[in-house]
Design a protein around this motif. Sequence first.
Motif, mmCIF file in Angstrom:
data_model
loop_
_atom_site.group_PDB
_atom_site.id
_atom_site.type_symbol
_atom_site.label_atom_id
_atom_site.label_comp_id
_atom_site.label_asym_id
_atom_site.label_seq_id
_atom_site.Cartn_x
_atom_site.Cartn_y
_atom_site.Cartn_z
ATOM 1 N N GLY A 1 0.789 -1.216 0.000
ATOM 2 C CA GLY A 1 0.000 0.000 0.000
ATOM 3 C C GLY A 1 0.825 1.271 0.000
ATOM 4 O O GLY A 1 2.055 1.251 -0.092
ATOM 5 N N ASN B 1 -3.718 3.168 2.569
ATOM 6 C CA ASN B 1 -3.626 1.753 2.945
ATOM 7 C C ASN B 1 -2.179 1.282 3.107
ATOM 8 O O ASN B 1 -1.875 0.116 2.857
ATOM 9 C CB ASN B 1 -4.364 0.879 1.932
ATOM 10 N N ARG C 1 0.603 -0.330 4.921
ATOM 11 C CA ARG C 1 0.505 -1.296 6.015
ATOM 12 C C ARG C 1 1.613 -2.326 5.906
ATOM 13 O O ARG C 1 2.217 -2.495 4.842
ATOM 14 C CB ARG C 1 -0.862 -1.990 5.995
ATOM 15 N N PHE D 1 -1.254 -0.811 10.487
ATOM 16 C CA PHE D 1 -1.382 0.313 9.571
ATOM 17 C C PHE D 1 -0.496 1.474 9.992
ATOM 18 O O PHE D 1 -0.320 1.734 11.197
ATOM 19 C CB PHE D 1 -2.838 0.776 9.511
ATOM 20 N N SER E 1 -3.337 5.840 7.454
ATOM 21 C CA SER E 1 -3.869 4.789 6.589
ATOM 22 C C SER E 1 -4.935 3.999 7.348
ATOM 23 O O SER E 1 -4.784 3.730 8.540
ATOM 24 C CB SER E 1 -2.764 3.855 6.116
ATOM 25 N N TRP F 1 -7.440 1.688 5.240
ATOM 26 C CA TRP F 1 -8.158 0.736 4.390
ATOM 27 C C TRP F 1 -7.456 -0.615 4.287
ATOM 28 O O TRP F 1 -6.263 -0.690 4.023
ATOM 29 C CB TRP F 1 -8.301 1.282 2.965
ATOM 30 N N ASN F 2 -8.225 -1.676 4.464
ATOM 31 C CA ASN F 2 -7.765 -3.035 4.190
ATOM 32 C C ASN F 2 -8.988 -3.868 3.776
ATOM 33 O O ASN F 2 -9.987 -3.890 4.479
ATOM 34 C CB ASN F 2 -7.158 -3.663 5.433
ATOM 35 N N THR F 3 -8.981 -4.607 2.772
ATOM 36 C CA THR F 3 -8.097 -4.564 1.628
ATOM 37 C C THR F 3 -8.968 -4.213 0.431
ATOM 38 O O THR F 3 -10.015 -4.810 0.276
ATOM 39 C CB THR F 3 -7.470 -5.954 1.376
#
Length: 274
Positions: free
Chosen positions: A149, A155, A157, A180, A184, A186-188
Amino acid sequence: MLNVQTRYAIDPETAKTLDTQGLRNHFHADGLFQDGQINLVYTHYDRLIMGGVVPGSGILVLDHVKEAGTPTLLERRELGILNIGDAGTVSVAGTIYEVGRGDVLYIGMGSGPVSFSGPARFYVLSAPAHRTCPTRLIKVEDARRVELGSAETSNKRVILQFLHPEVAESCQLLMGYTQFAPGSVWNTMPAHLHDRRMEAYLYFELGPDQRVFHFMGQPEETRHLVMANEDVVISPPWSIHCGAGTGAYTFCWAMAGDNVDFTDMDMVAMGDLR
């Protein structure tokens, strides 16, 4: 004190009919980490067991669990243990392991009772096993690190792999956690499926007012669960599993099913999500 909840497997058509509380009743678990208690969730998805063990000032022993149907839990199972608290000790078959924060202890099938002590918060995961693999303590520095990311896509991470074919042998259980970078969340994305394996997430290192919105469901019929610190979500094989937080967070992922191939994923195009 040992407490066990049972969660039955349901199909995606039934899941579509559930309201928020219904989804939480089937797929969400909280309150697992209580002083002086072992709190487990036994799910019919690949018979995975997950839970919290908090010894406090005493010693807790994990041995007979009625739901497993065997005299001792590890007679036909393996066990993974992640410490998310201060350093503690785990005793297995006469050997004492010092498990620091972020370390993972793998215990092979047939090892007998497991004793926990110290100011730790142990997250435990158990899957059925058909062979015995060596018991092993995997320190944070020995995990396989995969950095992914970017800050631009919110994202950035690092994935720390512990129970993984390139790190430590296991029979069925895959296990690790994802951290993270600040900023950040967001996953995934894009999301994925793996119908051959179920998964479970423990969200931790969240502040008291921080939440993660965990997305689940079939790609064309998504839902969400709001997760607080130390909440666990059960992800069935037919469901996507991804999340976005109100800040950076860490989650422990674990999988059980047909294989231990971490990259066995069926990607879902962004345009196919509904």
